[in-house]
Design a protein around this motif. Sequence first.
Motif, PDB file in Angstrom:
ATOM      1  N   ILE A 297      35.459  64.042  39.310  1.00  0.00           N
ATOM      2  CA  ILE A 297      36.609  64.654  38.633  1.00  0.00           C
ATOM      3  C   ILE A 297      36.327  64.674  37.147  1.00  0.00           C
ATOM      4  CG2 ILE A 297      39.060  64.393  38.104  1.00  0.00           C
ATOM      5  CD1 ILE A 297      39.332  63.361  41.020  1.00  0.00           C
ATOM      6  N   GLN A 298      36.275  65.881  36.594  1.00  0.00           N
ATOM      7  CA  GLN A 298      35.898  66.068  35.199  1.00  0.00           C
ATOM      8  C   GLN A 298      37.098  66.122  34.270  1.00  0.00           C
ATOM      9  OE1 GLN A 298      32.644  66.266  34.239  1.00  0.00           O
ATOM     10  NE2 GLN A 298      31.998  65.994  36.348  1.00  0.00           N
ATOM     11  N   LYS A 299      38.207  66.720  34.737  1.00  0.00           N
ATOM     12  CA  LYS A 299      39.349  66.976  33.861  1.00  0.00           C
ATOM     13  C   LYS A 299      40.661  66.853  34.618  1.00  0.00           C
ATOM     14  CE  LYS A 299      36.902  70.826  31.731  1.00  0.00           C
ATOM     15  NZ  LYS A 299      37.019  72.231  31.376  1.00  0.00           N
ATOM     16  N   ILE A 300      41.701  66.572  33.858  1.00  0.00           N
ATOM     17  CA  ILE A 300      43.064  66.654  34.376  1.00  0.00           C
ATOM     18  C   ILE A 300      43.816  67.612  33.462  1.00  0.00           C
ATOM     19  CG2 ILE A 300      45.214  65.442  34.855  1.00  0.00           C
ATOM     20  CD1 ILE A 300      43.586  62.886  35.223  1.00  0.00           C
ATOM     21  N   GLY A 301      44.353  68.668  34.050  1.00  0.00           N
ATOM     22  CA  GLY A 301      45.129  69.644  33.295  1.00  0.00           C
ATOM     23  C   GLY A 301      46.611  69.466  33.578  1.00  0.00           C
ATOM     24  N   HIS A 302      47.403  69.477  32.519  1.00  0.00           N
ATOM     25  CA  HIS A 302      48.852  69.362  32.638  1.00  0.00           C
ATOM     26  C   HIS A 302      49.444  70.745  32.358  1.00  0.00           C
ATOM     27  CE1 HIS A 302      48.154  65.076  32.674  1.00  0.00           C
ATOM     28  NE2 HIS A 302      47.539  65.154  31.513  1.00  0.00           N
ATOM     29  N   CYS A 303      49.878  71.427  33.418  1.00  0.00           N
ATOM     30  CA  CYS A 303      50.332  72.817  33.296  1.00  0.00           C
ATOM     31  C   CYS A 303      51.837  72.884  33.039  1.00  0.00           C
ATOM     32  CB  CYS A 303      49.982  73.605  34.552  1.00  0.00           C
ATOM     33  SG  CYS A 303      50.387  75.357  34.372  1.00  0.00           S
ATOM     34  N   HIS A 304      52.209  73.634  32.012  1.00  0.00           N
ATOM     35  CA  HIS A 304      53.602  73.756  31.591  1.00  0.00           C
ATOM     36  C   HIS A 304      54.209  75.114  31.955  1.00  0.00           C
ATOM     37  CE1 HIS A 304      53.699  70.060  29.110  1.00  0.00           C
ATOM     38  NE2 HIS A 304      52.397  70.277  29.067  1.00  0.00           N
ATOM     39  N   CYS A 305      53.520  75.932  32.754  1.00  0.00           N
ATOM     40  CA  CYS A 305      54.080  77.246  33.105  1.00  0.00           C
ATOM     41  C   CYS A 305      55.343  77.050  33.956  1.00  0.00           C
ATOM     42  CB  CYS A 305      53.048  78.112  33.816  1.00  0.00           C
ATOM     43  SG  CYS A 305      52.818  77.783  35.571  1.00  0.00           S
ATOM     44  N   SER A 306      56.198  78.042  33.942  1.00  0.00           N
ATOM     45  CA  SER A 306      57.486  77.916  34.640  1.00  0.00           C
ATOM     46  C   SER A 306      57.309  77.756  36.150  1.00  0.00           C
ATOM     47  CB  SER A 306      58.389  79.100  34.321  1.00  0.00           C
ATOM     48  OG  SER A 306      57.794  80.308  34.758  1.00  0.00           O
TER      49      SER A 306
ATOM     50  N   HIS B 106      46.570  70.004  27.939  1.00  0.00           N
ATOM     51  CA  HIS B 106      47.776  70.741  28.307  1.00  0.00           C
ATOM     52  C   HIS B 106      47.448  72.230  28.334  1.00  0.00           C
ATOM     53  CE1 HIS B 106      50.558  67.342  27.913  1.00  0.00           C
ATOM     54  NE2 HIS B 106      49.883  66.997  26.819  1.00  0.00           N
ATOM     55  N   LEU B 107      48.039  72.955  29.292  1.00  0.00           N
ATOM     56  CA  LEU B 107      47.870  74.403  29.332  1.00  0.00           C
ATOM     57  C   LEU B 107      49.209  75.088  29.503  1.00  0.00           C
ATOM     58  CD1 LEU B 107      46.548  75.443  32.786  1.00  0.00           C
ATOM     59  CD2 LEU B 107      46.493  73.056  32.143  1.00  0.00           C
ATOM     60  N   TYR B 108      49.252  76.330  29.083  1.00  0.00           N
ATOM     61  CA  TYR B 108      50.480  77.146  29.076  1.00  0.00           C
ATOM     62  C   TYR B 108      51.605  76.448  28.318  1.00  0.00           C
ATOM     63  CZ  TYR B 108      48.045  80.199  32.257  1.00  0.00           C
ATOM     64  OH  TYR B 108      47.125  81.049  32.803  1.00  0.00           O
ATOM     65  N   VAL B 109      51.255  75.842  27.197  1.00  0.00           N
ATOM     66  CA  VAL B 109      52.267  75.148  26.398  1.00  0.00           C
ATOM     67  C   VAL B 109      53.250  76.125  25.743  1.00  0.00           C
ATOM     68  CG1 VAL B 109      50.882  73.092  25.987  1.00  0.00           C
ATOM     69  CG2 VAL B 109      50.785  74.977  24.352  1.00  0.00           C
TER      70      VAL B 109
ATOM     71  N   HIS C 115      46.730  74.286  24.935  1.00  0.00           N
ATOM     72  CA  HIS C 115      46.302  75.687  25.069  1.00  0.00           C
ATOM     73  C   HIS C 115      47.490  76.532  25.501  1.00  0.00           C
ATOM     74  CE1 HIS C 115      42.125  74.252  24.951  1.00  0.00           C
ATOM     75  NE2 HIS C 115      42.529  73.298  25.776  1.00  0.00           N
ATOM     76  N   ASN C 116      47.554  77.769  25.001  1.00  0.00           N
ATOM     77  CA  ASN C 116      48.632  78.681  25.410  1.00  0.00           C
ATOM     78  C   ASN C 116      48.313  79.365  26.733  1.00  0.00           C
ATOM     79  OD1 ASN C 116      50.407  78.135  23.366  1.00  0.00           O
ATOM     80  ND2 ASN C 116      49.568  79.700  22.023  1.00  0.00           N
ATOM     81  N   GLY C 117      47.110  79.302  27.197  1.00  0.00           N
ATOM     82  CA  GLY C 117      46.722  79.834  28.487  1.00  0.00           C
ATOM     83  C   GLY C 117      45.953  78.767  29.250  1.00  0.00           C
ATOM     84  N   ASP C 118      45.069  79.221  30.150  1.00  0.00           N
ATOM     85  CA  ASP C 118      44.230  78.307  30.914  1.00  0.00           C
ATOM     86  C   ASP C 118      42.805  78.435  30.402  1.00  0.00           C
ATOM     87  OD1 ASP C 118      42.740  76.853  32.733  1.00  0.00           O
ATOM     88  OD2 ASP C 118      43.771  77.656  34.485  1.00  0.00           O
ATOM     89  N   PRO C 119      42.282  77.420  29.733  1.00  0.00           N
ATOM     90  CA  PRO C 119      40.927  77.510  29.188  1.00  0.00           C
ATOM     91  C   PRO C 119      39.826  77.563  30.252  1.00  0.00           C
ATOM     92  CG  PRO C 119      41.753  75.283  28.955  1.00  0.00           C
ATOM     93  CD  PRO C 119      42.883  76.125  29.475  1.00  0.00           C
ATOM     94  N   ASP C 120      40.187  77.237  31.498  1.00  0.00           N
ATOM     95  CA  ASP C 120      39.179  77.230  32.569  1.00  0.00           C
ATOM     96  C   ASP C 120      39.083  78.554  33.315  1.00  0.00           C
ATOM     97  OD1 ASP C 120      38.373  74.624  32.061  1.00  0.00           O
ATOM     98  OD2 ASP C 120      39.914  73.788  33.356  1.00  0.00           O
ATOM     99  N   LEU C 121      39.908  79.535  32.968  1.00  0.00           N
ATOM    100  CA  LEU C 121      39.825  80.829  33.658  1.00  0.00           C
ATOM    101  C   LEU C 121      38.883  81.758  32.930  1.00  0.00           C
ATOM    102  CD1 LEU C 121      43.390  81.727  34.916  1.00  0.00           C
ATOM    103  CD2 LEU C 121      41.398  81.094  36.232  1.00  0.00           C
TER     104      LEU C 121
END
Length: 133
Positions: free
Chosen positions: A20-29, A108-111, A127-133
């Motif tokens: 496991i390399q990363k943990i992303g915390h997604c804030h999208c609705s 954090h993504l989609y902040v 990040h305002n989007g997803d840096p992994d896409l």
Amino acid sequence: MHTSGSCLCGAIKYDLDAQIQKIGHCHCSMCRKAHGAAFASFVNVPAEAFRLLEGEDSLGAYHSSEQVTRTFCKQCGSSLQFIDRRAKHIGVAAGTLDSALPRTEQYHLYVDSKADWYNLDDRLPKHNGDPDL
């Protein structure tokens, strides 16, 4: 590295055969609604690393958009996976992991669509989007 996980009721059990390399915390609705929380936390792994051990009959799927399928337990409602057809990995709900994780990169993504009532004041990358896409 071997990591295991399960849903709240234990009907679904899985293994992750990947570091496991990363943990992303997604804030999208959509993630907020799917998890009923300020954000959803996912570990990113290659799709082939997710191995279902028990509970295939309990695994449900919801197509939340044209690109994304979310899986969950039909018995207890636990969110399990975030599968985006555009990505090279899948997101596995970090809260369903039973194994301890080593300290790993988080972000954090989609902040830009975070809950207005949540104060995001940690020092993790945002990040305002997803840096992994």
